[in-house]
Design an enzyme around this catalytic site. Structure first.
Site, PDB file in Angstrom:
ATOM      1  N   GLU A 176       0.825  -1.206   0.000  1.00 60.99           N
ATOM      2  CA  GLU A 176       0.000   0.000   0.000  1.00 60.99           C
ATOM      3  C   GLU A 176       0.860   1.257   0.000  1.00 60.99           C
ATOM      4  O   GLU A 176       0.552   2.233  -0.702  1.00 60.99           O
ATOM      5  CB  GLU A 176      -0.938  -0.009   1.204  1.00 60.99           C
ATOM      6  CG  GLU A 176      -2.070  -1.018   1.088  1.00 60.99           C
ATOM      7  CD  GLU A 176      -2.887  -1.123   2.356  1.00 60.99           C
ATOM      8  OE1 GLU A 176      -2.502  -0.472   3.361  1.00 60.99           O
ATOM      9  OE2 GLU A 176      -3.897  -1.846   2.366  1.00 60.99           O
ATOM     10  N   HIS A 210     -10.734   0.394  -0.364  1.00 57.68           N
ATOM     11  CA  HIS A 210     -11.268  -0.520   0.644  1.00 57.68           C
ATOM     12  C   HIS A 210     -12.754  -0.818   0.432  1.00 57.68           C
ATOM     13  O   HIS A 210     -13.329  -1.611   1.183  1.00 57.68           O
ATOM     14  CB  HIS A 210     -11.072   0.067   2.047  1.00 57.68           C
ATOM     15  CG  HIS A 210      -9.636   0.109   2.479  1.00 57.68           C
ATOM     16  ND1 HIS A 210      -8.746   1.044   2.004  1.00 57.68           N
ATOM     17  CD2 HIS A 210      -8.931  -0.678   3.336  1.00 57.68           C
ATOM     18  CE1 HIS A 210      -7.560   0.846   2.555  1.00 57.68           C
ATOM     19  NE2 HIS A 210      -7.638  -0.189   3.353  1.00 57.68           N
TER      20      HIS A 210
END
Length: 253
Positions: A176, A210
């Protein structure tokens, strides 16, 4: 315009920034979509059978995340107008030996302050336990300290063999940070966005990535309201933490 990070610049934007704003936004959007979409590629595109265990499921996702991260790094290096003679390619992604200790010590120290309350609570509980032992006629001996150290080592060892711990503490944070910070921030800065816009723009892509968990939570809990609550909290938290992480990257990377 020359886009410079802390220290010597390794990106030469030229007169027009080197990268247009539209190209920077499109590239960042494509990286975010790739990071999420590739997780479902083995079953939807490659038609591989579903994993037979949770461990194999996560290992498959580790490989997918690694592929998307490497692809983003390569794409970023091709898009950015890098002055290859001035510094190594790693400098573009915030890794430079001239100030490596600032980039490591400052972020780790500041981030650890977020969890200082937990550490202090654990310490207070340990002290209370020692006082109770003293009240019962027992002293905080060397053996009790050794037991605490032994339990700590055992917990670390158990985490090292836990596939979920590898996902939570190593693979997910590393990939990430590479995609949503090390690749996207240089692109947006070189595209002409100011620092404050970048600090708040990158976390939006990070948080929206997400949303793919929404269907999973809904199927698992059987309630869309509960799934929306969980994902909404994740999105809000990732926006806040992503802004903080982006600020650290800009100031120390």
């Amino acid at each position: 315009m020359e886009v410079a990070f802390t220290g010597d610049s390794v990106i030469d934007g030229g007169d027009g920034g080197g990268v247009s704003k539209s190209l920077a936004v499109i590239a960042c959007t494509a990286m975010a979509i790739l990071y999420v979409a590739i997780l479902y590629a083995p079953t939807l595109i490659l038609r591989l059978p579903p994993p037979d265990s949770f461990q194999s499921h996560l290992i498959r996702r580790f490989i997918c995340a690694a592929i998307s991260s490497v692809a983003s790094l390569i794409a970023c290096s091709l898009i950015l107008p890098i002055q290859w003679g001035k510094s190594h390619l790693s400098g573009v992604y915030g890794i430079r030996l001239d100030h490596i200790w600032q980039a490591v010590v400052f972020p780790l120290t500041l981030t650890s302050l977020m969890y200082a309350g937990t550490f202090i609570l654990k310490l207070l509980l340990l002290l209370d336990s020692g006082q109770e032992d003293g009240g019962n006629g027992r002293s905080l001996s060397l053996d009790s300290i050794k037991n605490v150290v032994h339990e700590f080592i055992e917990s670390v060892s158990s985490m090292a063999s836990d596939i979920s711990a590898w996902r939570n503490f190593f693979v997910a944070p590393l990939t990430e940070e590479l995609v949503f910070r090390a690749c996207m921030i240089p692109l947006l800065l070189c595209g002409g966005f100011n620092t404050y816009t970048v600090v708040f723009l990158c976390p939006i892509s990070f948080s929206l990535a997400h949303l793919n968990h929404l269907l999973e939570y809904a199927q698992r809990s059987g309630s869309w309201l509960k799934a929306l609550t969980i994902v909404g909290f994740q999105v809000g938290y990732t926006v806040i933490f992503g802004s903080y992480a982006s600020f650290l990257f800009v100031r120390t990377g």
